[in-house]
Design a protein around this motif. Sequence first.
Motif, PDB file in Angstrom:
ATOM      1  N   CYS A 118      -6.514  12.587  14.785  1.00  0.00           N
ATOM      2  CA  CYS A 118      -5.534  11.504  14.728  1.00  0.00           C
ATOM      3  C   CYS A 118      -5.256  11.023  16.156  1.00  0.00           C
ATOM      4  CB  CYS A 118      -4.228  11.987  14.090  1.00  0.00           C
ATOM      5  SG  CYS A 118      -4.377  12.437  12.348  1.00  0.00           S
ATOM      6  N   THR A 119      -4.748   9.821  16.274  1.00  0.00           N
ATOM      7  CA  THR A 119      -4.427   9.276  17.596  1.00  0.00           C
ATOM      8  C   THR A 119      -2.986   9.604  17.955  1.00  0.00           C
ATOM      9  OG1 THR A 119      -3.829   7.164  16.575  1.00  0.00           O
ATOM     10  CG2 THR A 119      -6.094   7.408  17.365  1.00  0.00           C
ATOM     11  N   ALA A 120      -2.677   9.506  19.249  1.00  0.00           N
ATOM     12  CA  ALA A 120      -1.325   9.792  19.730  1.00  0.00           C
ATOM     13  C   ALA A 120      -0.306   8.945  18.975  1.00  0.00           C
ATOM     14  CB  ALA A 120      -1.234   9.509  21.226  1.00  0.00           C
ATOM     15  N   GLY A 121       0.836   9.556  18.673  1.00  0.00           N
ATOM     16  CA  GLY A 121       1.869   8.860  17.924  1.00  0.00           C
ATOM     17  C   GLY A 121       1.822   9.148  16.438  1.00  0.00           C
ATOM     18  N   ALA A 122       0.783   9.842  15.985  1.00  0.00           N
ATOM     19  CA  ALA A 122       0.643  10.136  14.559  1.00  0.00           C
ATOM     20  C   ALA A 122       1.657  11.180  14.114  1.00  0.00           C
ATOM     21  CB  ALA A 122      -0.772  10.626  14.264  1.00  0.00           C
ATOM     22  N   ARG A 123       1.972  11.159  12.842  1.00  0.00           N
ATOM     23  CA  ARG A 123       2.856  12.160  12.242  1.00  0.00           C
ATOM     24  C   ARG A 123       2.011  13.206  11.522  1.00  0.00           C
ATOM     25  NH1 ARG A 123       6.751   9.538   8.201  1.00  0.00           N
ATOM     26  NH2 ARG A 123       7.445  11.707   8.050  1.00  0.00           N
ATOM     27  N   VAL A 124       2.398  14.464  11.667  1.00  0.00           N
ATOM     28  CA  VAL A 124       1.755  15.568  10.955  1.00  0.00           C
ATOM     29  C   VAL A 124       2.872  16.386  10.312  1.00  0.00           C
ATOM     30  CG1 VAL A 124       0.275  17.596  11.108  1.00  0.00           C
ATOM     31  CG2 VAL A 124      -0.156  15.630  12.606  1.00  0.00           C
ATOM     32  N   ASN A 125       2.754  16.630   9.022  1.00  0.00           N
ATOM     33  CA  ASN A 125       3.812  17.336   8.305  1.00  0.00           C
ATOM     34  C   ASN A 125       3.232  18.494   7.504  1.00  0.00           C
ATOM     35  OD1 ASN A 125       6.728  17.362   7.480  1.00  0.00           O
ATOM     36  ND2 ASN A 125       5.795  17.207   5.455  1.00  0.00           N
ATOM     37  N   ASP A 141      -1.100  13.977   7.303  1.00  0.00           N
ATOM     38  CA  ASP A 141      -1.083  13.255   8.569  1.00  0.00           C
ATOM     39  C   ASP A 141      -1.100  11.754   8.318  1.00  0.00           C
ATOM     40  OD1 ASP A 141      -3.866  12.073   8.729  1.00  0.00           O
ATOM     41  OD2 ASP A 141      -4.462  14.173   8.691  1.00  0.00           O
ATOM     42  N   SER A 142      -0.743  11.011   9.356  1.00  0.00           N
ATOM     43  CA  SER A 142      -0.706   9.548   9.246  1.00  0.00           C
ATOM     44  C   SER A 142      -1.910   8.917   9.926  1.00  0.00           C
ATOM     45  CB  SER A 142       0.590   9.010   9.870  1.00  0.00           C
ATOM     46  OG  SER A 142       0.641   9.337  11.257  1.00  0.00           O
ATOM     47  N   GLY A 143      -2.998   9.686  10.067  1.00  0.00           N
ATOM     48  CA  GLY A 143      -4.201   9.209  10.732  1.00  0.00           C
ATOM     49  C   GLY A 143      -5.023   8.257   9.887  1.00  0.00           C
ATOM     50  N   PRO A 144      -6.303   8.121  10.213  1.00  0.00           N
ATOM     51  CA  PRO A 144      -7.164   7.144   9.531  1.00  0.00           C
ATOM     52  C   PRO A 144      -7.551   7.546   8.115  1.00  0.00           C
ATOM     53  CG  PRO A 144      -8.432   8.413  11.098  1.00  0.00           C
ATOM     54  CD  PRO A 144      -6.998   8.781  11.326  1.00  0.00           C
ATOM     55  N   GLY A 145      -7.320   8.796   7.744  1.00  0.00           N
ATOM     56  CA  GLY A 145      -7.682   9.239   6.400  1.00  0.00           C
ATOM     57  C   GLY A 145      -9.156   9.569   6.266  1.00  0.00           C
ATOM     58  N   ILE A 146      -9.544   9.992   5.073  1.00  0.00           N
ATOM     59  CA  ILE A 146     -10.927  10.382   4.796  1.00  0.00           C
ATOM     60  C   ILE A 146     -11.400   9.642   3.551  1.00  0.00           C
ATOM     61  CG2 ILE A 146     -12.471  12.303   4.239  1.00  0.00           C
ATOM     62  CD1 ILE A 146     -10.426  14.130   5.636  1.00  0.00           C
ATOM     63  N   SER A 163     -16.840   8.682  10.397  1.00  0.00           N
ATOM     64  CA  SER A 163     -16.085   7.897  11.380  1.00  0.00           C
ATOM     65  C   SER A 163     -15.465   8.749  12.478  1.00  0.00           C
ATOM     66  CB  SER A 163     -14.965   7.117  10.667  1.00  0.00           C
ATOM     67  OG  SER A 163     -14.076   8.008  10.025  1.00  0.00           O
ATOM     68  N   VAL A 164     -15.748  10.062  12.472  1.00  0.00           N
ATOM     69  CA  VAL A 164     -15.132  10.972  13.444  1.00  0.00           C
ATOM     70  C   VAL A 164     -15.739  10.783  14.824  1.00  0.00           C
ATOM     71  CG1 VAL A 164     -14.934  13.398  14.118  1.00  0.00           C
ATOM     72  CG2 VAL A 164     -14.434  12.710  11.767  1.00  0.00           C
ATOM     73  N   GLU A 165     -14.868  10.637  15.836  1.00  0.00           N
ATOM     74  CA  GLU A 165     -15.334  10.498  17.213  1.00  0.00           C
ATOM     75  C   GLU A 165     -15.005  11.727  18.049  1.00  0.00           C
ATOM     76  OE1 GLU A 165     -13.756   6.934  18.818  1.00  0.00           O
ATOM     77  OE2 GLU A 165     -14.809   5.613  17.419  1.00  0.00           O
ATOM     78  N   ALA A 166     -14.015  12.528  17.629  1.00  0.00           N
ATOM     79  CA  ALA A 166     -13.633  13.712  18.390  1.00  0.00           C
ATOM     80  C   ALA A 166     -14.723  14.775  18.294  1.00  0.00           C
ATOM     81  CB  ALA A 166     -12.311  14.271  17.849  1.00  0.00           C
ATOM     82  N   LEU A 194       1.686   9.735   3.882  1.00  0.00           N
ATOM     83  CA  LEU A 194       1.907   9.277   5.261  1.00  0.00           C
ATOM     84  C   LEU A 194       0.880   8.225   5.675  1.00  0.00           C
ATOM     85  CD1 LEU A 194       2.749  12.623   7.150  1.00  0.00           C
ATOM     86  CD2 LEU A 194       4.319  10.932   6.185  1.00  0.00           C
ATOM     87  N   GLY A 195      -0.131   8.036   4.844  1.00  0.00           N
ATOM     88  CA  GLY A 195      -1.148   7.024   5.130  1.00  0.00           C
ATOM     89  C   GLY A 195      -2.485   7.571   5.564  1.00  0.00           C
ATOM     90  N   GLY A 196      -2.549   8.865   5.891  1.00  0.00           N
ATOM     91  CA  GLY A 196      -3.805   9.466   6.328  1.00  0.00           C
ATOM     92  C   GLY A 196      -4.371  10.423   5.298  1.00  0.00           C
ATOM     93  N   ALA A 197      -4.707  11.634   5.746  1.00  0.00           N
ATOM     94  CA  ALA A 197      -5.308  12.640   4.866  1.00  0.00           C
ATOM     95  C   ALA A 197      -4.291  13.713   4.511  1.00  0.00           C
ATOM     96  CB  ALA A 197      -6.516  13.276   5.541  1.00  0.00           C
ATOM     97  N   ARG A 198      -4.523  14.356   3.380  1.00  0.00           N
ATOM     98  CA  ARG A 198      -3.694  15.471   2.925  1.00  0.00           C
ATOM     99  C   ARG A 198      -4.620  16.617   2.535  1.00  0.00           C
ATOM    100  NH1 ARG A 198       1.472  16.525   0.559  1.00  0.00           N
ATOM    101  NH2 ARG A 198       1.438  18.035  -1.153  1.00  0.00           N
ATOM    102  N   PHE A 199      -4.400  17.783   3.126  1.00  0.00           N
ATOM    103  CA  PHE A 199      -5.177  18.975   2.815  1.00  0.00           C
ATOM    104  C   PHE A 199      -4.248  19.985   2.153  1.00  0.00           C
ATOM    105  CE2 PHE A 199      -7.316  16.927   6.318  1.00  0.00           C
ATOM    106  CZ  PHE A 199      -8.653  17.035   5.998  1.00  0.00           C
ATOM    107  N   GLU A 200      -4.634  20.440   0.968  1.00  0.00           N
ATOM    108  CA  GLU A 200      -3.832  21.412   0.244  1.00  0.00           C
ATOM    109  C   GLU A 200      -4.611  22.710   0.065  1.00  0.00           C
ATOM    110  OE1 GLU A 200      -1.310  18.316  -2.644  1.00  0.00           O
ATOM    111  OE2 GLU A 200      -2.610  19.857  -3.519  1.00  0.00           O
ATOM    112  N   LEU A 201      -3.966  23.834   0.413  1.00  0.00           N
ATOM    113  CA  LEU A 201      -4.522  25.161   0.174  1.00  0.00           C
ATOM    114  C   LEU A 201      -3.774  25.780  -0.991  1.00  0.00           C
ATOM    115  CD1 LEU A 201      -4.983  26.773   3.709  1.00  0.00           C
ATOM    116  CD2 LEU A 201      -6.723  26.608   1.931  1.00  0.00           C
ATOM    117  N   HIS A 202      -4.493  26.120  -2.055  1.00  0.00           N
ATOM    118  CA  HIS A 202      -3.877  26.697  -3.248  1.00  0.00           C
ATOM    119  C   HIS A 202      -4.268  28.171  -3.374  1.00  0.00           C
ATOM    120  CE1 HIS A 202      -2.848  22.765  -5.375  1.00  0.00           C
ATOM    121  NE2 HIS A 202      -3.487  22.378  -4.288  1.00  0.00           N
TER     122      HIS A 202
END
Length: 208
Positions: A118-125, A141-146, A163-166, A194-202
Amino acid sequence: PLTALKLQAEQALRSESLPAMRASVIEFQQSAQRTVRLANQLLLLSRAEPEAQTDANHDLIDLKMLAFETSREWVFRALSKGFDLGFDEASEPAFVMVDAALVREAINNLLDNALNYCTAGARVNVSVFVHAGSGCIAVDDSGPGIEPADRDRITQRFQRGHSVEAEGSGLGLAIVREIAKVHSGRLVVQSSALGGARFELHFPLHSD
């Protein structure tokens, strides 16, 4: 990675000026750090293999406490990179029988993934909830999503989003998936509110 290190060392030896040698040594150091990270990820992956698991490694833990404590360790890094890292106060206690060290590393990989891509300023919860007999840890996260077409592929070993550059080894999410599977759980990748990706561990809830 070892071949790259060898070539960079040779380049440093061939340098004819101190500034050129310094630049080569800096590249060598950065490559060495990436190689160490890759080696650690491979060791963690081997530890998450089913044959490496025993009941002696499993303890009854509260996912809420584990997720909170692990997330707290990332606050300084998140602030230094301009991220808003939070823990959902509405999270629920969720008791599971797991290898706590492995689950902690899974959370670390998810947070590392969010802060890297994610880029600076993003939210991660981070949040913990109970659903359908499972205790669940979610990282939003509020990043670009997947893209939906990428969501299964990026959890495979040495695979990354188109699309990953990192920089990365392509092992982080594969390790998270293996850690979930070895505990009879699963990793779910979807879109986040949040607009980006969500990862859930069950993980299956512990039953008395």
